[in-house]
Scaffold this active site. Sequence first.
Site, mmCIF file in Angstrom:
data_model
loop_
_atom_site.group_PDB
_atom_site.id
_atom_site.type_symbol
_atom_site.label_atom_id
_atom_site.label_comp_id
_atom_site.label_asym_id
_atom_site.label_seq_id
_atom_site.Cartn_x
_atom_site.Cartn_y
_atom_site.Cartn_z
ATOM 1 N N PHE A 1 0.836 -1.199 0.000
ATOM 2 C CA PHE A 1 0.000 0.000 0.000
ATOM 3 C C PHE A 1 0.872 1.251 0.000
ATOM 4 C CE2 PHE A 1 -2.299 -3.251 2.387
ATOM 5 C CZ PHE A 1 -3.614 -3.153 1.938
ATOM 6 N N ASP A 2 0.490 2.236 -0.792
ATOM 7 C CA ASP A 2 0.979 3.592 -0.587
ATOM 8 C C ASP A 2 0.304 4.131 0.678
ATOM 9 O OD1 ASP A 2 2.097 6.138 -0.983
ATOM 10 O OD2 ASP A 2 0.432 6.771 -2.252
#
Length: 356
Positions: free
Chosen positions: A197-198
């Site tokens: 995930f960013d």
Amino acid sequence: MEPPGPAGAPGRPWDEAKAFYDNLAPKKKPKSPKPENAITIAVSSRALFRMEEEQKIYTEQGVEAYVKYQLDHENEPFLPGAAFPFIKALEAVNAQLRELYPDSEELFDIVLMTNNHAQVGVRLINSINHYDLFIERFCMTGGNSPICYLKAYHTNLYLSSDAEKVSGAIEEGIAAATIFSPSRDPEVSEKQLRVAFDGDAVLFSDESEQIVKAHGLDMFFEHEKAHENKPLAQGPLKGFLEALGKLQKKFYSKGLRMECPIRTYLVTARSAASSGARALKTLRSWGLETDEALFLAGAPKGPLLRKIRPHIFFDDQMFHVEGAQELGTVAAHVPYGVAQKHKRPEREEQQNPNSK
């Protein structure tokens, strides 16, 4: 006298003969969990399978030719699409959860969510059975958008190749992303589901990105330092990370932390020293964590993702999605936050029955 075995062979032990006949019977599939207990992943047909040829026929010849082609080829399975390795990894996790918790319904549940016409359903079913996928729930809307059905299916994550539909899901408060095929065949772990995930505008809100856009990096660093102990608001995929963490704890409680088949990663352009603490403290305030946190200080994410080999990587900026694609990572764009304001997908003039 012992009963004869197969082909009339005398003297074959009864239990061995019974096992022989049992193996001839079709294997019983596991029971689907109740939607309210499961982590529901809605995936579109074009995300799960490659349908470029069919899409070309629809675009050039229209819906009737498209449906006819599907019917004529319904015994030919589709090739795997961008989401296929991710779905297979979810099912591998389910298999381990069922061994550890036979009566639990806390499992991944996959729903095929498509605006294809019902006539195409046979080919989709044949393809799912060909690859031995456990997908029992279908939603086929015959050219209408399926977005209104996502909440009814208790959707935790929606993956599609249609950016407009993904934006519609995000606007309805549903975690969603537009998935893209990598430029080469992805190399992913077969033993562990890996999800990257960013941070900003994915797990977290876009509060900090708004500061960068409006006032620049120096003001952003000052803002993050001043608000280090104030948790960021949640972003669109916070709930999905939370769901993954819930399943991870089921393995931890069995003493399997080091062997857990789910691994999560925070892969952010933030700098660790100047703005990393707020991200980590925000996760802590939510009672969440990622297994690894990687602060790149603005460096490209693609090379590092190539080492991680995630089944899927979520980011809100197409620059990072494209960089991941180029190096063989299945990447998904989350159309949320200030970075999207001038990049809204144009609406198509007509509904596409294969636009999913």
